[in-house]
Motif scaffolding. Structure first.
Motif, PDB file in Angstrom:
ATOM      1  N   PHE A 167      19.138 -29.271   2.143  1.00 11.99           N
ATOM      2  CA  PHE A 167      17.718 -29.522   2.328  1.00 11.99           C
ATOM      3  C   PHE A 167      17.654 -30.913   2.943  1.00 11.99           C
ATOM      4  O   PHE A 167      17.992 -31.903   2.289  1.00 11.99           O
ATOM      5  CB  PHE A 167      17.023 -29.457   0.968  1.00 11.99           C
ATOM      6  N   THR A 168      17.298 -30.960   4.217  1.00 16.02           N
ATOM      7  CA  THR A 168      17.524 -32.182   4.980  1.00 16.02           C
ATOM      8  C   THR A 168      16.246 -32.680   5.635  1.00 16.02           C
ATOM      9  O   THR A 168      15.498 -31.889   6.228  1.00 16.02           O
ATOM     10  CB  THR A 168      18.567 -31.925   6.095  1.00 16.02           C
ATOM     11  N   THR A 169      16.025 -33.995   5.542  1.00 19.10           N
ATOM     12  CA  THR A 169      14.899 -34.583   6.263  1.00 19.10           C
ATOM     13  C   THR A 169      15.410 -35.343   7.486  1.00 19.10           C
ATOM     14  O   THR A 169      16.496 -35.933   7.460  1.00 19.10           O
ATOM     15  CB  THR A 169      14.054 -35.518   5.358  1.00 19.10           C
ATOM     16  N   LYS A 170      14.593 -35.279   8.537  1.00 18.01           N
ATOM     17  CA  LYS A 170      14.944 -36.006   9.752  1.00 18.01           C
ATOM     18  C   LYS A 170      14.547 -37.457   9.541  1.00 18.01           C
ATOM     19  O   LYS A 170      13.511 -37.919  10.018  1.00 18.01           O
ATOM     20  CB  LYS A 170      14.194 -35.377  10.932  1.00 18.01           C
ATOM     21  N   TYR A 171      15.322 -38.127   8.746  1.00 19.44           N
ATOM     22  CA  TYR A 171      15.020 -39.504   8.359  1.00 19.44           C
ATOM     23  C   TYR A 171      16.332 -40.150   7.941  1.00 19.44           C
ATOM     24  O   TYR A 171      17.001 -39.682   7.003  1.00 19.44           O
ATOM     25  CB  TYR A 171      14.036 -39.507   7.183  1.00 19.44           C
ATOM     26  N   GLY A 172      16.716 -41.210   8.639  1.00 20.79           N
ATOM     27  CA  GLY A 172      17.980 -41.867   8.314  1.00 20.79           C
ATOM     28  C   GLY A 172      17.860 -43.369   8.421  1.00 20.79           C
ATOM     29  O   GLY A 172      16.750 -43.919   8.475  1.00 20.79           O
TER      30      GLY A 172
ATOM     31  N   THR B  36      20.487 -40.684  11.090  1.00 18.31           N
ATOM     32  CA  THR B  36      19.255 -39.970  11.430  1.00 18.31           C
ATOM     33  C   THR B  36      18.810 -38.931  10.401  1.00 18.31           C
ATOM     34  O   THR B  36      17.792 -38.288  10.595  1.00 18.31           O
ATOM     35  CB  THR B  36      19.443 -39.213  12.763  1.00 18.31           C
ATOM     36  N   ARG B  37      19.605 -38.713   9.357  1.00 16.25           N
ATOM     37  CA  ARG B  37      19.263 -37.651   8.407  1.00 16.25           C
ATOM     38  C   ARG B  37      19.533 -38.077   6.981  1.00 16.25           C
ATOM     39  O   ARG B  37      20.443 -38.881   6.719  1.00 16.25           O
ATOM     40  CB  ARG B  37      20.143 -36.420   8.654  1.00 16.25           C
ATOM     41  N   THR B  38      18.775 -37.490   6.052  1.00 21.43           N
ATOM     42  CA  THR B  38      19.112 -37.579   4.635  1.00 21.43           C
ATOM     43  C   THR B  38      19.177 -36.144   4.135  1.00 21.43           C
ATOM     44  O   THR B  38      18.212 -35.391   4.299  1.00 21.43           O
ATOM     45  CB  THR B  38      18.051 -38.345   3.831  1.00 21.43           C
ATOM     46  N   GLY B  39      20.309 -35.761   3.571  1.00 26.15           N
ATOM     47  CA  GLY B  39      20.478 -34.376   3.156  1.00 26.15           C
ATOM     48  C   GLY B  39      20.818 -34.263   1.685  1.00 26.15           C
ATOM     49  O   GLY B  39      21.525 -35.108   1.123  1.00 26.15           O
ATOM     50  N   TYR B  40      20.280 -33.219   1.067  1.00 32.24           N
ATOM     51  CA  TYR B  40      20.573 -32.911  -0.332  1.00 32.24           C
ATOM     52  C   TYR B  40      21.202 -31.532  -0.333  1.00 32.24           C
ATOM     53  O   TYR B  40      20.698 -30.625   0.323  1.00 32.24           O
ATOM     54  CB  TYR B  40      19.284 -32.918  -1.158  1.00 32.24           C
ATOM     55  N   LEU B  41      22.299 -31.366  -1.027  1.00 30.47           N
ATOM     56  CA  LEU B  41      22.967 -30.072  -0.951  1.00 30.47           C
ATOM     57  C   LEU B  41      23.535 -29.652  -2.297  1.00 30.47           C
ATOM     58  O   LEU B  41      23.861 -30.488  -3.133  1.00 30.47           O
ATOM     59  CB  LEU B  41      24.094 -30.103   0.083  1.00 30.47           C
ATOM     60  N   PHE B  42      23.629 -28.359  -2.479  1.00 28.68           N
ATOM     61  CA  PHE B  42      24.371 -27.878  -3.643  1.00 28.68           C
ATOM     62  C   PHE B  42      25.283 -26.761  -3.191  1.00 28.68           C
ATOM     63  O   PHE B  42      25.091 -26.142  -2.148  1.00 28.68           O
ATOM     64  CB  PHE B  42      23.419 -27.409  -4.759  1.00 28.68           C
TER      65      PHE B  42
END
Lengths: 435, 429
Positions: free
Chosen positions: B39-44, B99-105
């Motif tokens: 689940f990734t936002t275009k924000y880094g 450029t991204r912040t991602g959350y993953l499982f």
């Protein structure tokens, strides 16, 4: 959920293990060669895979081998050297693209098996031994690789910890050899160790991917079918009991301290209690909800990375943390308190179920890649103690709180190692503006 | 829900844009045990100057805040997020890049429950003054860990050399000083601006039923209220000027000196197919010049100047781009000269058809191998998406590259004014 079906065939003195599956986009071939760790052979054996990759009779230098691999749709040859307890394992691995995804249909697997066989058994020689120039080159490269471990502080601390904790066991030797041996090893000595390896070491060949079983068996039998005189290794199960805790400080020029603490667990992967030991480790320091993570990191902000792991073959648990140089006492104290908590059963049924779920998930994750499947199966194949994935899950699910407490009560503190500051100080050059 | 078929790779991808603007992609994979979701936002880290949602004036936020926010998202009022995933048989993680912040499982069981937990914790911020202070200690240790790592220092060293103003030159983690100044208000502004569903992508890969998963995500999202979709105004200027600093050396303890050569991208605003083709062309040219089967590597290895393969890669996003070639050598200046000389020589003579075919084949092999890893697909897919590219076009694009494309990249990308050299050596020895 258990679709891993490895079938084993023995040809002469090689054990062939096949897993046919369409799950991957590549086919992986892995050859594992196993012998006892010893001071006399450790460095020569670390050099052998590098020397063998530097030339065969047909492809006499590295570039020619690499170009041959590139032509095979970027097949990749990798070698690795590891310790399985007190055994020294050399691995050759070739991955080729699965033919079904390529525009031109070619038999990459067959080509790869032939190439691997040439690399292992038909090296480029000079006066009947390895080529002097290649040996010198690989010695230089290995020397540098060993020295560069220091650039990764965590790896350096782990290596020093191993040396200090296992002073009386062969496991103290680093799998990649020792710099001091490099000064004396020549082409003759290394070639002698290589010959011994080819004649006497146990060999296991794994193939994972989509392939024709009959023709693959046929090729392997024609390549490796000859008789050899294999000396099977027995796992060594003697260990030194710590008399009193050993504390070692290394002073170097570092900004962050690396703390490692080693406990003996007296339990290896061959013991029935091993699964309970893994659950204990998981609750203690093996996941982000573990005691170490919650107390050292979340509660006291002492570290960014902190955790513990088990050495499956040696019956040892090591915990590590990267900390401020002046929080050593506080961190050691908190870590020891977490050990006490485990031994007194200070964790909930919920923690237990959570840890089991985590480990089962990790198990399924590890069999999602060809490499993971092989690495999981290999030590058990060697010890003739194979457990199916389903059996593992069953065993894991039946671990009780009492089992975990019993496991944790076997822990005995052996060694504390701290890589800390106070070495030579060096002001950074004026142009450096990073941080 | 749209269905996209990639026959050559034997993959089928499902896509839907929800009413709140969230893009959802599902890639079913039979035979695999684990499911991965990102689940990734275009924000880094580069998004440090922007107009906050609901305001008109741009603000500049402290360095390292995107990464700090990533850490703080795991804080929850009622439960411990790590623990909740653990109980559901999942392991959770997160990352922050330029450029991204991602959350993953990843998990093999209770996939649906885990998807809900992922959406819920990322869409529910909870910051308290006390927990913000506590996090500063943890992140300070993370920054120290990287400060002791010469490879990390070398990577940021060469980027600092290349860029004068672009925030890519700032370490993703910030500095101990910059993170110390972060406040609850800063975090809230960043969260509200960049974590809107329309700025995010949910990607799920594994043994899943796409219809069922899409229904679940739709329900989860329609039960939550979000402000209207708004365009985000970012005040970051693309930088395609010549390298800021030509050469720089620092001293820190290393077992052997490190040499990094960088080439800055001149045209940093490519997107979509154009970017995909350019990125793959540069990558193949780098393989031709510096891979372990290249002539240069052979020469340096045999002369003892190099002991391990060079590492090299090309990175490009909207606004910045660069190639980096690095290695360890006792004579780093000589290594830098050799890199330059290799490029100049090839610029004069060009590549042979045979070399090019081999390099393209090699790249295809690398890509196919990487598609074995769901973890890798899960992390990479969104980067392609955010740049208007399709991850599954990589093999066919590689097959379509021509000699002309590669010669053009060789001529235009590797020019002297755009080159920089960064060296780390231990000056005590």
């Amino acid at each position: 959920m258990d679709n891993v079906k490895i079938t084993t065939h023995d040809f002469g003195d090689i054990h062939l293990h096949l897993w046919k599956t369409d799950q991957f986009k590549t086919t992986s071939i892995m050859l594992k060669i196993n012998s006892a760790l010893s001071e006399e052979t450790v460095t020569a054996r670390a050099l052998i895979p590098e020397i063998l990759q530097s030339g065969t009779t047909d492809y006499p230098n590295r570039t020619m081998i690499k170009q041959k691999l590139d032509d095979m749709y970027g097949a990749v040859l990798m070698t690795d050297i590891q310790k399985n307890g007190d055994q020294h394992v050399i691995t050759f691995r070739i991955d080729v693209a699965s033919e079904r995804f390529l525009l031109n249909k070619v038999s990459l697997l067959q080509e790869a098996l032939l190439l691997l066989h040439k690399i292992v058994t038909d090296p480029c020689l000079e006066n009947g031994v390895f080529v002097g120039e290649i040996v010198e080159q690989e010695k230089r490269a290995l020397r540098q690789r060993i020295q560069s471990i220091y650039d990764n502080k965590m790896a350096y601390a782990a290596m020093r910890m191993t040396e200090e904790l296992f002073t009386e066991e062969m496991y103290r030797l680093p799998e990649y050899g020792r710099v001091e041996d490099l000064d004396v090893l020549g082409p003759n000595d290394i070639y002698h160790v290589y010959k011994q390896m080819i004649q006497h070491d146990r060999m296991d060949l794994f193939i994972v991917g989509s392939f024709n079983e009959d023709s693959t068996q046929e090729i392997v039998s024609s390549l490796y079918g000859g008789k050899r005189f294999v000396q099977e290794q027995q796992i060594v199960r003697t260990w030194k009991k710590p008399v009193e805790e050993k504390v070692v400080f290394d002073r170097k020029e570092v900004k962050q301290g690396e703390l490692c603490i080693g406990y003996r667990t007296y339990t290896t992967f061959l013991d029935d209690d091993y699964i309970a030991m893994r659950v204990a480790n998981c609750i203690f320091g093996g996941s982000p909800s573990s005691k170490l993570f919650m107390n050292v990191r979340e509660k006291h902000s002492l570290a960014y990375f902190v955790g513990s792991k088990l050495e499956a073959h040696k019956g040892v648990l090591t915990m590590t943390a990267g900390i401020e140089l002046d929080t050593y006492d506080q961190t050691v104290d908190i870590m020891k308190k977490q050990v006490d908590a485990m031994q007194q059963g200070d964790f909930t049924e919920r923690d237990l179920e959570q840890a089991k779920g985590w480990l089962i998930n990790q198990l399924y994750g590890s069999i999602n890649t060809p490499l993971g499947v092989i690495e999981l199966a290999y030590p058990e194949i060697v010890e003739k103690r194979r457990l199916s994935v389903i059996d593992r899950v069953k065993k894991m699910s039946s671990v009780t709180k009492q089992d975990v407490i019993r496991a944790a009560n076997r822990w005995e503190l052996d060694t504390i190692y701290f890589l800390t500051g106070g070495g030579e100080q060096n002001e950074e050059a004026g142009l450096c503006t990073i941080r | 829900m749209k269905k996209l078929v990639y026959a050559q790779l034997d993959e089928v991808l499902y896509h839907e844009e929800l009413d709140n603007g969230l893009n959802v992609y599902i890639l079913p994979k039979e035979g695999f045990h684990e499911t991965f979701a990102t689940f990734t936002t275009k924000y880094g880290s580069i998004d440090n100057t922007f107009i906050p949602r609901g305001l008109v004036e741009p603000v500049k936020v402290p360095d390292g805040i995107a990464h700090f926010l990533e850490h703080k998202m795991f804080e929850d009022e009622e439960k411990d997020v790590f623990y909740a995933f653990g109980e559901q048989g999942a392991s959770v993680n997160a990352f922050t890049s330029f450029t991204r912040t991602g959350y993953l499982f990843s998990s093999m069981m209770q996939v649906e429950k885990n998807i809900e937990t992922l959406l819920d914790f990322v869409q529910k911020p909870y910051f308290t003054g006390q927990s913000i202070e506590k996090e500063k200690g943890i992140i300070a240790q993370e920054i120290m860990m990287y400060a002791d790592n010469p490879d990390w220092r070398a990577y940021f060293g060469v980027i600092e050399n290349m860029f004068e103003k672009h925030p890519v030159r700032i370490d993703v983690g910030g500095t101990i000083e910059s993170i110390t100044s972060i406040t609850k208000k800063d975090l809230t502004i960043c969260y509200e601006t960049f974590y809107h569903p329309s700025n995010m992508v949910l990607f799920i890969v594994g043994n899943v039923d796409p219809e069922e998963i899409m229904r679940l995500v739709r329900e989860n999202q329609s039960a939550k209220k979000f402000p209207a979709k708004e365009e985000i105004i970012r005040h970051v200027v693309p930088e395609g000027t010549p390298a800021y600093v030509a050469k720089r050396t620092i001293s820190m303890p290393v077992s052997m000196p490190k040499c990094v050569v960088g080439y800055k991208e001149k045209n940093p605003t490519r997107q979509g197919r154009d970017l995909l083709k350019h990125q793959l062309s540069v990558q193949v040219v780098l393989d031709l010049l510096f891979s372990p089967s290249s002539k240069m590597y052979e020469r340096l290895y045999e002369s003892g100047s190099l002991h391990d393969p060079l590492s090299f890669h090309y990175t490009a996003e909207w606004g910045f781009g660069f190639s980096v070639i690095s290695g360890n050598s006792n004579n780093p200046d000589h290594m830098a000269d050799q890199i330059t000389e290799t490029i100049t020589t090839y610029q004069q003579v060009g590549f042979s058809k045979e070399e090019i075919d081999r390099a393209i084949k090699r790249r295809i092999g690398v890509v196919l191998r990487s598609l074995n890893s769901l973890d890798f697909i899960a992390k990479e897919f969104t980067r392609y998406q955010f740049n208007g590219m399709n991850f599954f076009d990589v093999v066919s694009t590689l097959e379509s590259l021509t000699c002309y494309d590669l010669q053009a990249v060789l001529r235009d990308h590797f020019t002297p004014e755009y080159q920089t050299v960064f060296i780390i050596r231990d000056e005590r020895v």
